[in-house]
Design a protein around this motif. Structure first.
Motif, PDB file in Angstrom:
ATOM      1  N   ASN A   1       0.857  -1.174   0.000  1.00 21.32           N
ATOM      2  CA  ASN A   1       0.000   0.000   0.000  1.00 21.32           C
ATOM      3  C   ASN A   1       0.897   1.229   0.000  1.00 21.32           C
ATOM      4  OD1 ASN A   1      -1.813   2.112   0.671  1.00 21.32           O
ATOM      5  ND2 ASN A   1      -3.143   0.656   1.688  1.00 21.32           N
TER       6      ASN A   1
ATOM      7  N   TRP B   1       0.864   4.938   7.109  1.00 21.03           N
ATOM      8  CA  TRP B   1       0.350   5.472   8.372  1.00 21.03           C
ATOM      9  C   TRP B   1      -0.288   6.831   8.102  1.00 21.03           C
ATOM     10  CZ3 TRP B   1      -0.494   3.849  13.208  1.00 21.03           C
ATOM     11  CH2 TRP B   1      -0.695   4.790  14.216  1.00 21.03           C
TER      12      TRP B   1
ATOM     13  N   CYS C   1      -5.604  -2.770  12.860  1.00 22.85           N
ATOM     14  CA  CYS C   1      -4.833  -3.148  11.672  1.00 22.85           C
ATOM     15  C   CYS C   1      -4.249  -4.540  11.844  1.00 22.85           C
ATOM     16  CB  CYS C   1      -3.712  -2.153  11.416  1.00 22.85           C
ATOM     17  SG  CYS C   1      -2.387  -2.226  12.632  1.00 22.85           S
ATOM     18  N   GLU C   2      -3.849  -5.104  10.735  1.00 20.49           N
ATOM     19  CA  GLU C   2      -3.123  -6.370  10.715  1.00 20.49           C
ATOM     20  C   GLU C   2      -1.895  -6.134   9.854  1.00 20.49           C
ATOM     21  OE1 GLU C   2      -5.437  -9.811   9.682  1.00 20.49           O
ATOM     22  OE2 GLU C   2      -7.196  -8.992  10.683  1.00 20.49           O
TER      23      GLU C   2
ATOM     24  N   SER D   1      -1.584  -7.821   6.475  1.00 20.36           N
ATOM     25  CA  SER D   1      -2.643  -7.618   5.489  1.00 20.36           C
ATOM     26  C   SER D   1      -2.438  -6.339   4.704  1.00 20.36           C
ATOM     27  CB  SER D   1      -4.004  -7.547   6.189  1.00 20.36           C
ATOM     28  OG  SER D   1      -4.287  -8.748   6.841  1.00 20.36           O
TER      29      SER D   1
ATOM     30  N   GLY E   1      -3.373  -2.793   3.257  1.00 17.70           N
ATOM     31  CA  GLY E   1      -4.119  -1.658   3.788  1.00 17.70           C
ATOM     32  C   GLY E   1      -3.246  -0.794   4.668  1.00 17.70           C
ATOM     33  N   ALA E   2      -3.775   0.344   5.026  1.00 17.75           N
ATOM     34  CA  ALA E   2      -3.045   1.290   5.865  1.00 17.75           C
ATOM     35  C   ALA E   2      -3.798   1.488   7.165  1.00 17.75           C
ATOM     36  CB  ALA E   2      -2.900   2.627   5.144  1.00 17.75           C
ATOM     37  N   THR E   3      -3.095   1.945   8.160  1.00 19.23           N
ATOM     38  CA  THR E   3      -3.737   2.285   9.413  1.00 19.23           C
ATOM     39  C   THR E   3      -3.204   3.617   9.899  1.00 19.23           C
ATOM     40  OG1 THR E   3      -4.476   1.446  11.546  1.00 19.23           O
ATOM     41  CG2 THR E   3      -2.152   1.166  11.027  1.00 19.23           C
TER      42      THR E   3
END
Length: 66
Positions: A4, A8, A49-50, A53, A55-57
């Motif tokens: 991604n 952050w 979040c993981e 995986s 995606g962003a957090t």
């Protein structure tokens, strides 16, 4: 593993309880308080979040002097 471009994010808020309730309701998640060990007076609540995986957090942030 798919990457991604965003790793952050931080959303700065004035009213933490209102913002936290809003994002938890909209995204159907529970934010977790982040322990602040930096010495900077900031309150942060992290989105779930993981790390393995896609995606962003990030976090909601409230600075008391701002």
């Amino acid at each position: 593993m798919q990457m991604n471009p965003i790793g952050w994010f931080e959303i700065y808020v004035d009213d933490m309880s209102r913002a936290k309730a809003f994002y938890e309701s909209v995204f159907k998640v529970t934010l977790e308080k982040l322990n602040n060990e930096t010495g900077i007076d900031v309150e942060m609540w992290v989105f779930p979040c993981e790390m393995e995986s896609y995606g962003a957090t990030g976090a909601l942030c409230k600075m008391s002097d701002v």
